[in-house]
Design an enzyme around this catalytic site. Structure first.
Site, short mmCIF file in Angstrom:
data_model
loop_
_atom_site.label_atom_id
_atom_site.label_comp_id
_atom_site.label_asym_id
_atom_site.label_seq_id
_atom_site.Cartn_x
_atom_site.Cartn_y
_atom_site.Cartn_z
N ASP A 316 0.81 -1.22 0.00
CA ASP A 316 0.00 0.00 0.00
C ASP A 316 0.84 1.28 0.00
O ASP A 316 1.57 1.56 0.96
CB ASP A 316 -0.95 0.00 1.22
CG ASP A 316 -2.18 0.88 0.98
OD1 ASP A 316 -2.38 1.34 -0.15
OD2 ASP A 316 -2.94 1.09 1.95
N LYS A 365 -8.09 -1.45 3.55
CA LYS A 365 -7.45 -0.12 3.68
C LYS A 365 -7.41 0.29 5.15
O LYS A 365 -6.42 0.86 5.62
CB LYS A 365 -8.23 0.89 2.84
CG LYS A 365 -7.58 2.22 2.66
CD LYS A 365 -6.28 2.18 1.89
CE LYS A 365 -6.40 2.49 0.44
NZ LYS A 365 -5.14 2.56 -0.28
N LYS A 422 -8.56 14.54 -2.86
CA LYS A 422 -8.89 13.86 -1.60
C LYS A 422 -8.73 14.82 -0.42
O LYS A 422 -7.81 15.63 -0.38
CB LYS A 422 -7.97 12.65 -1.39
CG LYS A 422 -8.44 11.82 -0.21
CD LYS A 422 -7.55 10.63 0.06
CE LYS A 422 -6.41 11.02 0.95
NZ LYS A 422 -5.73 9.84 1.48
N LYS A 503 2.60 1.88 3.32
CA LYS A 503 1.87 2.06 4.59
C LYS A 503 2.06 0.90 5.56
O LYS A 503 2.16 1.09 6.75
CB LYS A 503 0.37 2.17 4.30
CG LYS A 503 -0.08 3.55 3.90
CD LYS A 503 -1.55 3.73 4.24
CE LYS A 503 -2.43 3.63 3.04
NZ LYS A 503 -2.27 4.66 2.03
P1 NAI Z 1 -8.14 3.52 -9.75
O1 NAI Z 1 -9.38 2.87 -9.30
O2 NAI Z 1 -8.20 4.79 -10.49
O3 NAI Z 1 -7.30 2.52 -10.65
C1 NAI Z 1 -7.28 1.15 -10.43
C2 NAI Z 1 -7.32 0.45 -11.79
O4 NAI Z 1 -7.19 -0.95 -11.57
C3 NAI Z 1 -8.62 0.63 -12.53
O5 NAI Z 1 -8.38 1.15 -13.82
C4 NAI Z 1 -9.23 -0.76 -12.61
O6 NAI Z 1 -9.93 -0.97 -13.79
C5 NAI Z 1 -7.98 -1.61 -12.51
N1 NAI Z 1 -8.14 -2.98 -12.03
C6 NAI Z 1 -8.92 -3.49 -11.05
N2 NAI Z 1 -8.70 -4.80 -10.89
C7 NAI Z 1 -7.74 -5.14 -11.76
C8 NAI Z 1 -7.04 -6.33 -12.06
N3 NAI Z 1 -7.33 -7.45 -11.42
N4 NAI Z 1 -6.09 -6.30 -13.00
C9 NAI Z 1 -5.79 -5.16 -13.66
N5 NAI Z 1 -6.41 -4.00 -13.44
C10 NAI Z 1 -7.36 -3.99 -12.49
O7 NAI Z 1 -7.25 3.66 -8.43
P2 NAI Z 1 -5.94 4.54 -8.19
O8 NAI Z 1 -6.33 5.82 -7.59
O9 NAI Z 1 -5.11 4.53 -9.39
O10 NAI Z 1 -5.26 3.69 -7.03
C11 NAI Z 1 -4.74 2.43 -7.36
C12 NAI Z 1 -4.47 1.62 -6.10
O11 NAI Z 1 -3.50 2.25 -5.33
C13 NAI Z 1 -5.70 1.44 -5.21
O12 NAI Z 1 -5.71 0.14 -4.69
C14 NAI Z 1 -5.47 2.43 -4.12
O13 NAI Z 1 -6.09 2.08 -2.91
C15 NAI Z 1 -3.97 2.41 -4.00
N6 NAI Z 1 -3.46 3.65 -3.48
C16 NAI Z 1 -3.77 4.82 -4.11
C17 NAI Z 1 -3.32 6.01 -3.64
C18 NAI Z 1 -3.65 7.30 -4.30
O14 NAI Z 1 -3.40 8.31 -3.71
N7 NAI Z 1 -4.18 7.33 -5.49
C19 NAI Z 1 -2.50 6.05 -2.46
C20 NAI Z 1 -2.26 4.80 -1.84
C21 NAI Z 1 -2.70 3.65 -2.37
C1 DG6 Z 2 -8.72 7.05 1.00
O1 DG6 Z 2 -7.94 7.22 2.07
C2 DG6 Z 2 -8.12 6.52 -0.25
C3 DG6 Z 2 -6.83 5.81 -0.14
O2 DG6 Z 2 -6.54 5.01 -1.24
C4 DG6 Z 2 -5.76 6.77 0.11
O3 DG6 Z 2 -5.82 7.88 -0.70
C5 DG6 Z 2 -4.44 6.23 0.01
O4 DG6 Z 2 -4.41 4.98 0.63
C6 DG6 Z 2 -3.46 7.17 0.59
O5 DG6 Z 2 -3.55 7.15 1.95
P1 DG6 Z 2 -2.58 7.94 2.86
O6 DG6 Z 2 -3.06 7.62 4.23
O7 DG6 Z 2 -1.22 7.42 2.60
O8 DG6 Z 2 -2.76 9.37 2.49
#
Ligand code: NAI
Ligand code: DG6
Length: 547
Positions: A316, A365, A422, A503
């Site tokens: 994460d 999460k 966010k 994380k």
């Molecule tokens: P998002 O939802 O925009 O992108 C995720 C993508 O994964 C989507 O396009 C979806 O279609 C695809 N997907 C789902 N299952 C799949 C699979 N089995 N194989 C291939 N693709 C698949 O999410 P975002 O914002 O890009 O975040 C991605 C990940 O990172 C999430 O799990 C999120 O919790 C984690 N994360 C994000 C942070 C952020 O600030 N954006 C910070 C910390 C963690």
């Molecule tokens: C809600 O908290 C969405 C999450 O995917 C966070 O944005 C992401 O895990 C980042 O969390 P943090 O606590 O590192 O800012």
């Protein structure tokens, strides 16, 4: 394969008898000094700690040729995947764009590797500190040289996916779009039970069938094909796909490497897509990092990585709220102030938030966001009383859980209106002397994906570097002689050195997790110093303190 194209302007050379440079590598002889402590009860009934300095000697070898490296993202069409792809293109092609603030130039702000510096030492003439770019202490891949690709269950081209993400300024989107139009995610592994039901409508690009062994082979072939098609030396894979629910740990299914392989063969329902990718990457010897919170690295996956001496890391991305928490909690506890309660609220409107609006994905999460203060609680038994069972507990986390600890809640709500902006709000309530109270309120507002995306390249760059470092323990009769080539071995499979960006760091089974951001950073910078034969950085600064 051709050498990487982008070169940095500054170079560093270590002038020490402990360091040798050759055309292929940097070798360092390194004395590791640590302290062993024994706790007992003495004759007067007092607890007694006996501390003993211990030293051991290692030789580190770092290959200096930076390989042509592919970065394959699982979830390439998501907010993070599209944002980092556009960011790399903007940097590579030096694209400038206008927003309401004026002309913008591309950079890698938010990247530990590309936008931060390390204190190398001091200038003896002036006494001034000398800082160098983090990326230059050892040879590292320049992110502009990554060949980026990956998978997504949504078949949008990267251009369409970037538009859907609504993260980047339009003028930037417009200019990177032509470079992205031909980029299309490969079909991916989709088991609907692992992510929120609300994601179903995106899933139009999936690998057919229910045969999990065939899915592993499919992903392995994708990695090999990508490597071959682009003339790559190495491929790093990062999971930046949706947060999955936790997989149940079932004895006989995912508790050992053999059981996990069997579970894949039998298409057992508890093998998640992210673990399918883990197995495929381990078998292909492609380092695999989990940027989401679920327990991808079930015990069997860790054992499989150990068996293949493959590299894994997770879990994460640690970006905003949790990164700040790993500073504030550390500060409070180390200042002797006792956090009694930490309440963390988040609301966000992007697809990550939509997926997390489902209870089981939120739970993953919640676990990863909540674990971040365990080691700080453990570190101070003056503030937090330990339960009677503490001495028998197997880990710092278990001690912290069994004893006194702060109330800690994490709330996440999906509010479409705020999009990728966010909002994270925290209340730290702490106890001061004589029963006083201290309330700290923090608000963190930013484009979530612009904060998170640079971590993807940091993780990939550092994982790649770790594949080029080998070591030899110099002990016994061979202690004084340089290591022979066959005496070098790779680092341990679980790359806990990546913890700064994660994380809930996965660590070697049986070792304690370090969450403190400052300790995580010094671990990685001191490790890099060790590779070039420099002692760990400390703040003794004796030249300032002695006559
Ligand atoms: P998002 O939802 O925009 O992108 C995720 C993508 O994964 C989507 O396009 C979806 O279609 C695809 N997907 C789902 N299952 C799949 C699979 N089995 N194989 C291939 N693709 C698949 O999410 P975002 O914002 O890009 O975040 C991605 C990940 O990172 C999430 O799990 C999120 O919790 C984690 N994360 C994000 C942070 C952020 O600030 N954006 C910070 C910390 C963690
Ligand atoms: C809600 O908290 C969405 C999450 O995917 C966070 O944005 C992401 O895990 C980042 O969390 P943090 O606590 O590192 O800012």
């Amino acid at each position: 394969p051709t050498a990487a194209r982008h070169e940095d302007k500054e170079t560093i050379r270590i002038d020490s008898p402990n360091v040798t440079y050759s055309a292929e590598d940097i070798k360092s002889r390194y004395e590791y000094n640590t302290t062993h402590v024994q706790k007992s009860t003495n004759a007067q009934g007092k607890t007694e700690y006996v501390a003993k300095p211990v030293k051991s000697t290692y030789e580190f070898k770092t290959e200096t040729k930076v390989p042509k490296t592919g970065l394959m993202l699982v979830g390439w069409g998501g907010n993070n995947g599209t944002t980092i792809s556009a960011c790399i293109l903007a940097n590579k092609h030096n694209i400038t764009w206008h927003n309401k603030e004026g002309l913008q130039t591309p950079n890698y702000y938010g990247s530990l590797v590309r936008a931060s510096t390390i204190r190398l030492g001091e200038d003896p003439e002036t006494g001034k500190d000398v800082y160098v770019p983090f990326s230059n202490l050892l040879p590292t891949v320049h992110p502009n040289d990554f060949v980026v690709g990956g998978w997504d269950i949504s078949g949008h081209s990267l251009t369409d996916a970037m538009t859907r993400a609504k993260v980047l300024d339009y003028d930037l989107q417009r200019q990177v779009a032509p470079y992205m139009a031909d980029m299309k995610p490969l079909p991916s592994v989709y088991y609907p039970d692992f992510i929120a039901a609300n994601q179903g409508e995106r899933a139009d690009n999936v690998i057919p069938g229910n045969d999990k062994a065939a899915h592993v082979e499919h992903v392995r072939k994708d990695i090999r094909d990508f490597k071959q098609a682009n003339g790559l030396d190495k491929v790093i894979v990062v999971w930046t796909a949706n947060t999955e629910r936790y997989a149940e740990i079932i004895p006989g299914v995912n508790d050992t490497a053999d059981n996990l392989l069997n579970a894949v063969k039998n298409s057992h329902e508890e093998v998640s897509p992210s673990t399918i990718f883990a197995v495929a990457c381990i078998l292909e010897n492609a380092p695999y990092i989990n940027g989401a919170p679920q327990n991808t690295f079930v015990p069997g996956a860790i054992q499989l990585a150990e068996r293949h001496r493959a590299f894994i890391g997770g879990d994460d991305l640690k970006t905003g709220q949790t990164k700040v928490k790993s500073v504030i909690a550390d500060f409070l506890v180390n200042a002797g102030i006792k956090p009694l309660g930490i309440s963390s609220y988040n609301h966000l409107g992007n697809n990550d938030g939509y997926n997390l609006s489902s209870a089981r994905q939120f739970r993953s999460k919640e676990i990863s966001k909540a674990s971040v203060v365990d080691d700080m609680v453990y570190a101070n038994h003056l503030l937090y009383k330990r339960g009677a069972e503490a001495d028998k507990a197997s880990s710092a986390k278990a001690v912290a859980e069994k004893g006194e600890h702060p109330d800690h809640i994490v709330v996440i709500k999906h509010v479409p209106a705020v999009g990728d902006q966010k909002v994270a709000m925290d209340d730290y309530t702490s106890e001061l002397c004589l029963g006083g109270r201290n309330r700290l309120y923090l608000t963190n507002l930013c484009e979530d994906s612009l904060l998170a995306s640079p971590l993807l390249i940091d993780l990939a760059i550092m994982a790649e570097l770790c594949t080029r470092v080998t070591y030899s323990a110099r002990e016994g009769p061979a202690a004084d002689s340089p290591a022979k080539p066959e005496e070098f071995q790779s680092l341990y499979s679980v790359l806990s050195l990546l913890s700064y960006s994660l994380k809930a760091p996965v660590v070697k089974p049986g070792s304690d997790v370090v969450n403190s951001l400052a300790r995580q950073r010094s671990a990685v910078t001191n490790f890099m110093r060790a590779c070039v034969g420099l002692q760990p950085e400390n703040d003794l600064l004796l030249s300032q303190r002695l006559w």
